[in-house]
Design an enzyme around this catalytic site. Structure first.
Site, PDB file in Angstrom:
ATOM      1  N   TRP A 121      -3.729 -18.168 -60.377  1.00  0.00           N
ATOM      2  CA  TRP A 121      -2.614 -17.357 -60.113  1.00  0.00           C
ATOM      3  C   TRP A 121      -3.181 -15.501 -59.232  1.00  0.00           C
ATOM      4  O   TRP A 121      -2.368 -15.521 -57.814  1.00  0.00           O
ATOM      5  CB  TRP A 121      -2.200 -16.044 -62.331  1.00  0.00           C
ATOM      6  CG  TRP A 121      -1.419 -17.279 -62.897  1.00  0.00           C
ATOM      7  CD1 TRP A 121      -2.074 -18.275 -63.741  1.00  0.00           C
ATOM      8  CD2 TRP A 121      -0.838 -17.036 -62.030  1.00  0.00           C
ATOM      9  NE1 TRP A 121      -1.215 -18.269 -64.474  1.00  0.00           N
ATOM     10  CE2 TRP A 121      -0.126 -18.111 -63.659  1.00  0.00           C
ATOM     11  CE3 TRP A 121       0.738 -17.028 -61.370  1.00  0.00           C
ATOM     12  CZ2 TRP A 121       1.252 -18.150 -64.067  1.00  0.00           C
ATOM     13  CZ3 TRP A 121       1.810 -17.190 -61.829  1.00  0.00           C
ATOM     14  CH2 TRP A 121       2.218 -18.077 -62.897  1.00  0.00           C
ATOM     15  N   ASP A 197      -4.776  -8.607 -62.562  1.00  0.00           N
ATOM     16  CA  ASP A 197      -4.218  -9.447 -63.302  1.00  0.00           C
ATOM     17  C   ASP A 197      -5.006  -8.955 -64.561  1.00  0.00           C
ATOM     18  O   ASP A 197      -5.269 -10.972 -65.032  1.00  0.00           O
ATOM     19  CB  ASP A 197      -3.645 -10.137 -62.698  1.00  0.00           C
ATOM     20  CG  ASP A 197      -2.697 -11.436 -62.948  1.00  0.00           C
ATOM     21  OD1 ASP A 197      -2.118 -11.193 -64.117  1.00  0.00           O
ATOM     22  OD2 ASP A 197      -2.357 -12.081 -62.547  1.00  0.00           O
ATOM     23  N   LYS A 223       1.716 -13.256 -72.670  1.00  0.00           N
ATOM     24  CA  LYS A 223       1.261 -13.839 -72.989  1.00  0.00           C
ATOM     25  C   LYS A 223       0.775 -13.938 -74.648  1.00  0.00           C
ATOM     26  O   LYS A 223       0.773 -14.082 -75.483  1.00  0.00           O
ATOM     27  CB  LYS A 223      -0.008 -13.941 -72.047  1.00  0.00           C
ATOM     28  CG  LYS A 223       0.491 -14.783 -71.016  1.00  0.00           C
ATOM     29  CD  LYS A 223       0.955 -15.907 -70.756  1.00  0.00           C
ATOM     30  CE  LYS A 223       1.900 -15.931 -69.606  1.00  0.00           C
ATOM     31  NZ  LYS A 223       1.387 -15.833 -67.746  1.00  0.00           N
TER      32      LYS A 223
HETATM   33  C1  LIG Z   1       1.754 -16.072 -66.863  1.00  0.00           C
HETATM   34  C2  LIG Z   1       1.176 -15.105 -65.825  1.00  0.00           C
HETATM   35  C3  LIG Z   1       1.695 -14.780 -64.542  1.00  0.00           C
HETATM   36  C4  LIG Z   1       2.573 -15.072 -63.742  1.00  0.00           C
HETATM   37  O1  LIG Z   1       3.329 -13.862 -64.501  1.00  0.00           O
HETATM   38  P1  LIG Z   1       5.599 -14.299 -64.253  1.00  0.00           P
HETATM   39  O2  LIG Z   1       5.513 -12.702 -65.929  1.00  0.00           O
HETATM   40  O3  LIG Z   1       5.772 -15.181 -65.199  1.00  0.00           O
HETATM   41  O4  LIG Z   1       5.321 -13.626 -63.381  1.00  0.00           O
HETATM   42  C5  LIG Z   1       0.797 -13.465 -63.554  1.00  0.00           C
HETATM   43  N1  LIG Z   1      -0.458 -13.694 -63.449  1.00  0.00           N
HETATM   44  C6  LIG Z   1      -1.001 -14.418 -64.672  1.00  0.00           C
HETATM   45  C7  LIG Z   1      -2.741 -14.236 -65.054  1.00  0.00           C
HETATM   46  C8  LIG Z   1      -0.370 -14.704 -65.870  1.00  0.00           C
HETATM   47  O5  LIG Z   1      -0.892 -16.066 -66.589  1.00  0.00           O
END
Ligand SMILES: *Cc1c(COP(=O)(O)O)cnc(C)c1O
Length: 399
Positions: A121, A197, A223
């Site tokens: 990611w 993030d 999540k």
């Molecule tokens: C799932 C995830 C993303 C992607 O997010 P989207 O909403 O699908 O764009 C980004 N960073 C992390 C750490 C993730 O687990």
């Protein structure tokens, strides 16, 4: 076992509809996934009320403003967000923020953003940012194998002092690497704000906002805190200001425009925002993030203990226990043996344990993955651990 039947078994195609009674289904998907049962009940009950739901409310009505204010306030309280931060609800998911971060923090495409790349990611975030800024990389891959199994040291040498931000993914969802606490930059780089993030670990541990010099933290909801379609983006106020962003930053990604419009510049994801508020209420009722962290540790430990105690039948890539993810536990079966892995998937699926191998943009690989977000209870993690132990007992000879 008949290989043809095995290959076409729904468990191997990523099906999430096992034949057990629904109450017995345990959803270990990496996201979107199930919310805590109590939250799903609150959502269901909200649809039984004789009044308009957030799906039908104008986003500028007083009724929706109450919902929005509640969601903002409850995130603030649960995550102890100081007053010098804004809580924004943005569209475009985590990927939207991959672009929004450099577009808001770098006025010119020559401005530097420093990216710690220690998983799929953060790499994707860096790749997107390269379109909008001078994205420099601190490579966190293993120097020998190139695998993502750790987190690099952050030093004055590897961080450009002119960086507008240092970008970190606090839980690498695919690789199973988690920073249980945010790092602090070295003294000589203390002036640089962190961008985090936290899409897959937000709400499961406290955050030291000032102590870690957090500038921006974003979390796509699907999540731990809700459904896909809304992203909570928390921005320190001094980083806002129309003059700071790139003149090309689209309005929907622009933090200052979003703040000035009170999260209502355009139509936000109304229902999804309400759900985030429900999840925050649930966390507060459970005893706050400290309690969620205790449960997260308990859920992950029970799985890692089985893996580590299996005499090599199960493997997990991250050996440094201080970096092992409590949210996503990757594991392989008998070194990735295809037959045993398929049998593991089919047998666990037949017992209602689903989502252990879903398709991702990064391929499937040898590793299965148990995701242990807020929707999974300690007891449910224990059920998977017990199944893993039983399966190993029956199959270790064959391996
Ligand atoms: C799932 C995830 C993303 C992607 O997010 P989207 O909403 O699908 O764009 C980004 N960073 C992390 C750490 C993730 O687990």
């Amino acid at each position: 076992m008949n290989t043809v039947t095995e290959q076409s078994h729904p468990a191997l195609l990523g099906s999430l509809s096992p034949t057990v009674p629904f109450e017995e289904v345990i959803n270990f998907s990496p996201g979107p996934t199930s919310l805590p049962k109590a939250v799903e009940d609150v959502i269901a009950a909200s649809f039984q009320q004789p009044k308009l739901t957030s799906l039908a409310l104008s986003h500028r009505s007083p009724e929706f403003l109450d919902i929005l204010n509640h969601a903002v306030q409850s995130i603030r309280e649960v995550m102890e967000i100081p007053d010098d931060y804004e809580v924004l609800f943005t569209l475009g998911g985590g990927h939207g923020q991959f672009a929004a971060v450099p577009l808001n923090l770098c006025h010119d495409a020559t401005d530097v953003g420093t990216y710690v790349v220690n998983g799929t990611w953060s790499r994707r975030g860096r790749d997107e940012a390269q379109k909008y800024c001078n994205a420099q990389t601190i490579d966190g891959s293993d120097p020998e194998t190139g695998a993502f199994i750790g987190f690099p040291e952050l030093t004055a040498e590897n961080i450009d002092p002119e960086s507008k931000f240092v970008y970190i993914c606090s839980n690498e969802t695919v690789n199973g690497i988690e920073l249980h606490r945010l790092p602090k930059l070295p003294e000589a780089r203390k002036h640089i704000p962190l961008v985090i993030d936290a899409s897959s670990d937000f709400s499961t541990k406290p955050i030291d906002w000032h102590g870690s010099n957090v500038g921006v933290l974003f979390v796509c909801a699907s999540k731990n805190i809700g459904h896909p379609g809304v992203t909570a983006t928390i921005v320190r106020k001094d980083l806002l200001g129309e003059a700071k962003a790139s003149p090309l930053c689209p309005g929907v990604l622009n933090y200052t425009i979003t703040r000035d419009a009170g999260n209502l510049w355009n139509t936000p994801a109304t229902f999804n925002i309400e759900v985030v508020g429900f999840v925050m209420d649930w966390i507060a009722e459970q005893g706050g993030v400290e309690e969620i962290e205790r449960r997260s540790i308990a859920k992950a430990s029970v799985l890692y203990n089985v893996i580590d105690g299996s005499g090599g039948f199960y493997g997990t890539p991250v050996s440094d226990t201080s970096l092992r993810s409590r949210m996503n536990v990757p594991f392989n079966v008998a070194g990735g043996d295809e037959d045993l892995t398929n049998r593991f998937l089919i047998e666990s699926w037949d017992k209602g344990m689903i989502g252990l191998r879903t398709l991702t943009p990064f391929g499937v690989g040898d590793y299965l993955r148990a995701s242990l977000y807020n929707g999974i209870t300690v007891e449910q993690a224990g059920k998977l651990a017990a199944f893993m132990q039983d399966f190993a007992g029956r199959n270790a000879q064959a391996a």
